[in-house]
Design a protein around this motif. Structure first.
Motif, short mmCIF file in Angstrom:
data_model
loop_
_atom_site.label_atom_id
_atom_site.label_comp_id
_atom_site.label_asym_id
_atom_site.label_seq_id
_atom_site.Cartn_x
_atom_site.Cartn_y
_atom_site.Cartn_z
N LEU A 167 1.94 -65.28 -28.45
CA LEU A 167 1.81 -66.85 -28.01
C LEU A 167 0.42 -67.39 -28.25
O LEU A 167 -0.56 -66.80 -27.58
N CYS A 168 0.16 -68.58 -28.70
CA CYS A 168 -1.08 -69.09 -28.84
C CYS A 168 -1.20 -70.44 -28.50
O CYS A 168 0.16 -71.29 -28.67
N THR A 169 -2.13 -71.21 -28.42
CA THR A 169 -2.15 -72.66 -28.14
C THR A 169 -3.09 -73.20 -29.05
O THR A 169 -4.08 -72.66 -29.22
N LEU A 170 -2.92 -74.53 -29.95
CA LEU A 170 -3.77 -75.21 -30.60
C LEU A 170 -4.17 -76.46 -29.90
O LEU A 170 -3.26 -76.91 -29.34
N GLU A 171 -5.45 -76.33 -29.85
CA GLU A 171 -6.11 -77.53 -29.29
C GLU A 171 -6.47 -78.38 -30.27
O GLU A 171 -6.93 -78.07 -31.16
N GLY A 172 -6.17 -79.83 -29.92
CA GLY A 172 -6.69 -80.69 -31.18
C GLY A 172 -6.44 -82.11 -30.69
O GLY A 172 -6.59 -82.43 -29.51
N VAL B 278 -7.08 -80.15 -35.52
CA VAL B 278 -6.96 -79.01 -34.77
C VAL B 278 -8.19 -78.26 -34.75
O VAL B 278 -8.63 -77.89 -35.78
N TYR B 279 -9.26 -78.15 -33.70
CA TYR B 279 -10.12 -77.74 -33.86
C TYR B 279 -10.40 -76.26 -32.83
O TYR B 279 -11.47 -75.73 -32.78
N ALA B 280 -9.28 -75.73 -32.26
CA ALA B 280 -9.45 -74.57 -31.80
C ALA B 280 -7.92 -73.86 -31.53
O ALA B 280 -7.17 -74.58 -31.49
N ILE B 281 -8.09 -72.64 -31.60
CA ILE B 281 -6.72 -71.96 -31.36
C ILE B 281 -6.95 -70.79 -30.23
O ILE B 281 -8.10 -69.88 -30.44
N LEU B 282 -6.38 -70.67 -29.28
CA LEU B 282 -6.60 -69.77 -28.07
C LEU B 282 -5.23 -68.75 -27.83
O LEU B 282 -4.10 -69.36 -28.29
N THR C 234 -18.60 -72.29 -25.98
CA THR C 234 -19.14 -73.34 -27.06
C THR C 234 -20.31 -74.28 -26.54
O THR C 234 -20.89 -74.92 -27.23
N GLY C 235 -20.44 -74.29 -25.19
CA GLY C 235 -21.45 -75.03 -24.46
C GLY C 235 -21.14 -76.28 -23.79
O GLY C 235 -22.04 -77.02 -23.32
N ALA C 236 -19.86 -76.76 -24.05
CA ALA C 236 -19.25 -77.89 -23.55
C ALA C 236 -17.84 -77.95 -23.25
O ALA C 236 -16.96 -77.11 -23.89
N SER C 237 -17.44 -78.46 -22.31
CA SER C 237 -15.95 -78.46 -21.72
C SER C 237 -15.33 -79.75 -22.90
O SER C 237 -15.91 -80.47 -23.52
N HIS C 238 -13.78 -79.42 -23.34
CA HIS C 238 -13.54 -80.45 -24.21
C HIS C 238 -12.94 -81.54 -23.55
O HIS C 238 -12.25 -82.37 -24.19
N HIS C 239 -13.02 -81.86 -22.42
CA HIS C 239 -13.14 -83.19 -21.81
C HIS C 239 -13.80 -84.15 -22.70
O HIS C 239 -13.62 -85.52 -22.76
N GLU C 240 -14.82 -83.59 -23.61
CA GLU C 240 -15.49 -84.69 -24.30
C GLU C 240 -14.39 -85.23 -25.46
O GLU C 240 -14.69 -86.28 -25.96
N VAL C 241 -13.57 -84.74 -25.79
CA VAL C 241 -12.41 -85.18 -26.62
C VAL C 241 -11.75 -86.28 -26.19
O VAL C 241 -11.67 -87.42 -26.91
N CYS D 73 -11.01 -92.20 -26.30
CA CYS D 73 -10.70 -93.40 -25.29
C CYS D 73 -11.63 -94.30 -25.40
O CYS D 73 -11.54 -95.68 -25.24
N LEU D 74 -12.80 -94.07 -25.83
CA LEU D 74 -13.92 -94.96 -26.28
C LEU D 74 -14.11 -95.40 -27.66
O LEU D 74 -15.02 -96.15 -28.15
N GLY D 75 -12.91 -94.94 -28.34
CA GLY D 75 -12.74 -95.45 -29.57
C GLY D 75 -13.91 -94.82 -30.80
O GLY D 75 -14.01 -95.24 -31.92
N ARG D 76 -14.15 -93.47 -30.48
CA ARG D 76 -14.92 -92.76 -31.39
C ARG D 76 -14.10 -91.43 -31.66
O ARG D 76 -13.66 -90.87 -30.95
N ARG D 77 -14.68 -91.19 -32.99
CA ARG D 77 -13.99 -89.99 -33.57
C ARG D 77 -14.76 -88.57 -32.98
O ARG D 77 -16.04 -88.66 -33.00
N PRO D 78 -13.91 -87.83 -32.13
CA PRO D 78 -14.79 -86.58 -31.63
C PRO D 78 -15.44 -85.68 -32.55
O PRO D 78 -15.08 -85.67 -33.65
#
Length: 439
Positions: A213-218, A227-231, A311-318, A323-328
């Motif tokens: 089982l794995c999770t795709l984060e995107g 998709v920027y990561a798979i765990l 990676t140095g930062a939470s993916h709360h950044e995405v 929501c600010l209209g910017r490409r992550p």
């Protein structure tokens, strides 16, 4: 300093505020709690009209509303498109989010978009007078409410007796999610076209699927699926209870690519856009087959510290960027370890907790492992069977996050940390971290 953006976060707590403060340009944001944590995370009941009223009052009185984000499961995920639409912010449509919330509707969409990844399934009314007579799926299968999370009221069904017993249990408790989902559907009536079959009281029976089982984060931004990561999600012997989430995935790259392609087709079918997502897949190595488990229209909160460590930062950044209209622009390789994980110490029988780790014990472990984060979910005197939000087969004691050189190093750290935390119980119990322990 430029104008600081006001970011409103549903159910914000201290743990996730610390995660939010790791994102790039965090000093340019002001983070505001939106809806009290206790009202949105495992309350006795979800009062949707009250939650929306509370959120609107907070937003109307805010200095500015530049973004509204959230990382919790239903109903947070359904409240977001409603509130974002009202306040003129980029958002996924409520229709597409409800396709993700409702697992039976997810299967209907998957059967069209990725039939090769979709097991046999059937929707069943929890209040059907004779559910066994309506059953068409052959035993064994997995049974769960169409709207729920964390394997709540999920059961493996091997025969009619287990089916009848599970349906009786579900019927008694499904109102916890069925009622709030009906309120969300009422809000969707003028804005969404949804399947006519099934509502919040629907259950889904589906053929057993298994494998790695794995999770795709995107995220989806302006129609582009990224998709920027798979765990990897590691489960216990019961194949239900999660033991750890580990980054990065150890799956073969070819398998990972097939999962990315399946995710793209499914998300385009349901029309999800302007949102982060995570999708869970199984890889049946023996048959070399990929199976869809579920979609969530949000980041996984369980992965936030993992990304910060690795990676140095939470993916709360995405979600902030979207929501600010910017490409992550996530992730960026500035972490302290090549691999990181969340471990979930579990107990498999009922007992009363007689000892929990002290603040001093946790600090001593953090001196040894500086990246370690510990959230204890029980107290002395807690009866495990009375905990909310647990799966049907185990009880989660805590959340542990740390990094390592590789998967073996992570396992060694887990055992060491649990020895130091030294949970105690009123009777010998089976756990996923030690020989039977007790009082």
């Amino acid at each position: 300093m430029p104008h600081r953006k006001h970011i409103h976060v549903i159910g914000l707590d201290e743990f996730h505020l610390a995660e939010l403060q790791t994102v790039r340009n965090a000093d340019e944001y002001v983070f505001h709690p939106l809806v009290d944590y206790d009202h949105i995370v495992l309350p006795p009941a979800y009062d949707i009209p009250a939650l929306l009223a509370e959120a609107r009052e907070d937003l109307d009185n805010a200095p500015a509303v530049d973004a509204i984000i959230g990382h919790w499961d239903f109903p947070t995920t359904s409240l977001l498109p409603i509130l974002r639409r009202e306040y003129g912010l980029p958002s996924a449509s409520l229709e597409s989010v409800l396709y993700c919330e409702h697992k039976y509707w997810t299967r209907l969409a998957a059967a069209e978009a990725i039939p090769e990844c979709t097991p046999a399934f059937q929707g069943i009314d929890a209040y059907h007078d004779a559910p066994a007579e309506a059953l068409e799926l052959a035993y064994p299968f997995w049974l769960k409410p169409a709207v729920a999370f964390s394997s709540y009221l999920g059961f493996r069904i091997d025969d009619e007796a287990k089916f009848r017993s599970a349906m009786a249990t579900i019927r008694e408790q499904i109102h916890r999610f069925a009622e709030p989902f009906r309120h969300i559907l009422a809000a969707a009536n003028n804005h969404a076209t949804l399947p006519g079959d099934g509502d919040g009281a629907t259950c889904i029976a589906e053929g057993l699927i298994h494998g790695h089982l794995c999770t795709l984060e995107g995220y989806v931004f302006n129609g582009e699926v990224v998709v920027y990561a798979i765990l990897d999600s590691v489960r216990g012997a019961n194949q239900v209870s999660f033991l750890s989430y580990q980054y990065p995935s150890a799956l073969p790259e070819g398998v990972q690519q097939r999962m990315r392609e399946a995710a793209d087709r499914l998300l385009r079918r349901i029309g999800l856009d302007q949102t982060p997502f995570n999708i869970e897949f199984f890889w049946d190595e023996e048959a070399d087959r990929i199976w869809l488990l579920e979609i969530n229209p949000r980041i996984s909160k369980s992965h936030c510290p993992i990304f910060e460590i690795a990676t140095g930062a939470s993916h709360h950044e995405v979600p902030i960027d979207i929501c600010l209209g910017r490409r992550p622009r996530f992730p960026h390789a500035e972490g302290r370890f090549p691999t990181a994980a969340k471990f979930m110490p579990r107990v498999y029988e009922d007992a009363v907790v007689t000892h929990v780790p002290s603040g001093r014990a946790i600090r001593e472990l953090q001196e040894r492992f500086p990246e370690l984060r510990v959230t204890v979910q029980v107290q002395e005197g807690t009866r495990l069977s009375e905990m909310l939000g647990q799966d049907s087969y185990s009880y989660e004691l805590a959340s542990l996050f740390f990094g390592g050189r590789d998967a073996q190093d992570l396992q060694r750290k887990f055992r060491t940390v649990m020895d130091g935390l030294n949970f105690g119980f009123s009777r010998p119990v089976t756990t996923n971290y030690a020989s039977p322990v007790g009082g």
